[in-house]
Design an enzyme around this catalytic site. Structure first.
Site, PDB file in Angstrom:
ATOM      1  N   TRP A 102      31.620 -10.135   0.602  1.00  0.00           N
ATOM      2  CA  TRP A 102      31.737  -9.131   1.672  1.00  0.00           C
ATOM      3  C   TRP A 102      30.421  -8.430   1.975  1.00  0.00           C
ATOM      4  O   TRP A 102      30.109  -8.138   3.129  1.00  0.00           O
ATOM      5  CB  TRP A 102      32.847  -8.121   1.356  1.00  0.00           C
ATOM      6  CG  TRP A 102      34.199  -8.747   1.483  1.00  0.00           C
ATOM      7  CD1 TRP A 102      35.094  -8.987   0.486  1.00  0.00           C
ATOM      8  CD2 TRP A 102      34.796  -9.261   2.692  1.00  0.00           C
ATOM      9  NE1 TRP A 102      36.211  -9.615   0.998  1.00  0.00           N
ATOM     10  CE2 TRP A 102      36.056  -9.791   2.339  1.00  0.00           C
ATOM     11  CE3 TRP A 102      34.401  -9.327   4.019  1.00  0.00           C
ATOM     12  CZ2 TRP A 102      36.918 -10.371   3.275  1.00  0.00           C
ATOM     13  CZ3 TRP A 102      35.255  -9.909   4.956  1.00  0.00           C
ATOM     14  CH2 TRP A 102      36.499 -10.425   4.575  1.00  0.00           C
ATOM     15  N   ASP A 172      31.075   0.114   1.643  1.00  0.00           N
ATOM     16  CA  ASP A 172      32.320  -0.522   2.089  1.00  0.00           C
ATOM     17  C   ASP A 172      33.328  -0.429   0.948  1.00  0.00           C
ATOM     18  O   ASP A 172      33.292  -1.222   0.009  1.00  0.00           O
ATOM     19  CB  ASP A 172      32.040  -1.982   2.451  1.00  0.00           C
ATOM     20  CG  ASP A 172      33.314  -2.769   2.772  1.00  0.00           C
ATOM     21  OD1 ASP A 172      34.408  -2.161   2.808  1.00  0.00           O
ATOM     22  OD2 ASP A 172      33.209  -3.990   2.984  1.00  0.00           O
ATOM     23  N   LYS A 196      44.212  -2.839   1.980  1.00  0.00           N
ATOM     24  CA  LYS A 196      44.226  -3.119   0.544  1.00  0.00           C
ATOM     25  C   LYS A 196      44.827  -1.952  -0.236  1.00  0.00           C
ATOM     26  O   LYS A 196      45.731  -2.142  -1.035  1.00  0.00           O
ATOM     27  CB  LYS A 196      42.816  -3.416   0.035  1.00  0.00           C
ATOM     28  CG  LYS A 196      42.357  -4.860   0.227  1.00  0.00           C
ATOM     29  CD  LYS A 196      41.687  -5.119   1.535  1.00  0.00           C
ATOM     30  CE  LYS A 196      41.299  -6.563   1.737  1.00  0.00           C
ATOM     31  NZ  LYS A 196      40.022  -6.720   2.413  1.00  0.00           N
TER      32      LYS A 196
HETATM   33  C1  PLP Z   1      39.078  -7.301   3.167  1.00  0.00           C
HETATM   34  C2  PLP Z   1      37.694  -6.775   3.153  1.00  0.00           C
HETATM   35  C3  PLP Z   1      36.919  -6.687   4.317  1.00  0.00           C
HETATM   36  C4  PLP Z   1      37.397  -7.210   5.658  1.00  0.00           C
HETATM   37  O1  PLP Z   1      38.311  -6.359   6.193  1.00  0.00           O
HETATM   38  P1  PLP Z   1      38.903  -6.595   7.681  1.00  0.00           P
HETATM   39  O2  PLP Z   1      39.695  -5.353   7.848  1.00  0.00           O
HETATM   40  O3  PLP Z   1      39.703  -7.846   7.634  1.00  0.00           O
HETATM   41  O4  PLP Z   1      37.770  -6.689   8.618  1.00  0.00           O
HETATM   42  C5  PLP Z   1      35.666  -6.135   4.227  1.00  0.00           C
HETATM   43  N1  PLP Z   1      35.166  -5.684   3.052  1.00  0.00           N
HETATM   44  C6  PLP Z   1      35.887  -5.761   1.914  1.00  0.00           C
HETATM   45  C7  PLP Z   1      35.302  -5.246   0.644  1.00  0.00           C
HETATM   46  C8  PLP Z   1      37.159  -6.308   1.935  1.00  0.00           C
HETATM   47  O5  PLP Z   1      37.877  -6.377   0.797  1.00  0.00           O
END
Ligand code: PLP
Length: 361
Positions: A102, A172, A196
């Site tokens: 990511w 993030d 998540k």
């Molecule tokens: C799932 C995830 C993303 C992507 O998220 P979207 O909402 O599908 O764009 C980005 N960063 C991390 C750490 C993730 O786990």
């Protein structure tokens, strides 16, 4: 079939109590005679709910007043692009720490908008450990430093916040927000896709230091500008009302769980239980990540014999253990242990793993 133990990486399990409350309120929300999805975001009821959700989040995380809380859309991925647009001009530079899938994607999505400096990367070592802090080549003139505290696919996690000096730290937190206490003051901006550890997909939570909203960035439509969203109370256009509502229910649930210190303690216990069983399996199960870098949220693991994987997945599913298949980039298995996954689910998983090993070891 009833409810199963759900180890999905995302969209992931939601607390059962939250789903039950949403079910009870679905047809007649808050005495309105309509569902929360069927009414104006500018109505009194919705505004009150939205304000309460923000207040509960501020309370849980101890968000200081000089930080704005935004309820946005577009997924974390859209903000990989929108963050550089907002925090830097086209001629500026930003540092990116690459510790897995990511963070690498965040850096590549930022590249059209500014000069990306790959300040550190663990790619050559397959992201099996965090890039050692001593080897980061940070640029003191960077507009910000971006990193991903928990790598959902590779299963590596920072267990403390890196010191980066005066440059704003951007994180993030998609897969570990609200998994334990967080010192928001250490960050310039944090963001997380909701699916998540917060609620349904389609909602992005952002916490940003207000002075960063004054950065000129570059010419762009208002809808991309975080300052405009902040000024409009995240209602520049129609927000994800359903996601906002469910996030609010989750925040209240977390408070009832005893807050983030208690939740963090439970998450540590859950992860330790699963890693313990993997490490004590005489190599039948294996997690390749360097132990100090291991994630509490996402636990990838393999079987000593890859030919057993299909049986493991079929039998685990039959035993009521959902979504243990690993990400296609890594193969193997992955168990995600977000807040909504109770210790009981982890106990059911490790019981199954012990039984599977006895039968196939
Ligand atoms: C799932 C995830 C993303 C992507 O998220 P979207 O909402 O599908 O764009 C980005 N960063 C991390 C750490 C993730 O786990």
């Amino acid at each position: 079939m009833g409810r199963v133990w759900n180890f999905s990486a995302g969209p992931a399990a939601l607390p059962q109590a939250v789903l039950e409350q949403a079910q009870r309120e679905l047809l007649d929300w808050n005495g309105s005679g309509a569902s929360v999805m069927e009414q104006s975001h500018r109505g009194k009821r919705f505004i009150a709910m939205a304000e309460q959700a923000e207040a509960d989040l501020r309370d849980l995380l101890g968000v200081p007043d000089d930080y704005a809380v935004l309820f946005l859309q577009g997924g974390a991925t859209q903000h990989f692009a929108q963050i550089p647009m907002n925090l830097a001009g086209p001629d500026e530079r930003a540092d990116y720490i690459v510790s897995g899938h990511w963070s690498e994607k965040a850096a590549s999505e930022a590249a059209p908008y500014l000069h990306v400096n790959l300040a550190a990367s663990s790619k050559a070592e397959g992201h099996l450990r965090l890039p050692p802090r001593g080897q980061w080549r940070l640029d003191p003139g960077a507009a910000y430093v971006h990193y991903t505290p928990n790598e959902t696919i590779h299963g590596v996690e920072f267990h403390d916040v890196p010191e980066v000096g005066e440059v704003p730290l951007v994180a993030d937190l998609s897969s570990n927000i609200l998994s334990g206490p967080l010192d928001v003051r250490r960050f310039g901006l944090v963001y997380a896709g909701a699916q998540k550890n917060i609620g349904p997909s389609g909602l992005v939570l952002m916490i940003v230091r207000r002075d960063l909203l004054d950065r000129p960035g570059r010419p762009m439509a208002r809808i991309f500008r975080y300052a405009e969203h902040a000024a409009a109370g995240s209602m520049l256009n129609t927000p994800n009302t359903w996601g906002w509502y469910l996030a609010g229910l989750t925040f209240q649930w977390l408070k009832r769980q005893g807050g983030l210190a208690a939740v963090g303690e439970r998450n540590r216990t859950k992860a330790a239980r699963l890693y313990g069983v993997i490490d004590d399996s005489d190599g039948f199960y294996r997690n390749p990540v360097d132990p100090p870098s291991r994630s509490r949220m996402n636990v990838p693991f393999t079987l000593h014999d890859g030919a057993l994987e299909a049986a493991f997945l079929a039998e685990s599913e039959a035993a009521g253990l959902l979504a243990l298949k690993g990400h296609k980039a890594l193969g193997g298995m992955r168990a995600s242990l977000y807040n909504a996954v109770p210790l009981e689910a982890v106990e059911a998983l490790v019981d199954f793993m012990g039984d599977f090993k006895r039968r196939h070891g």
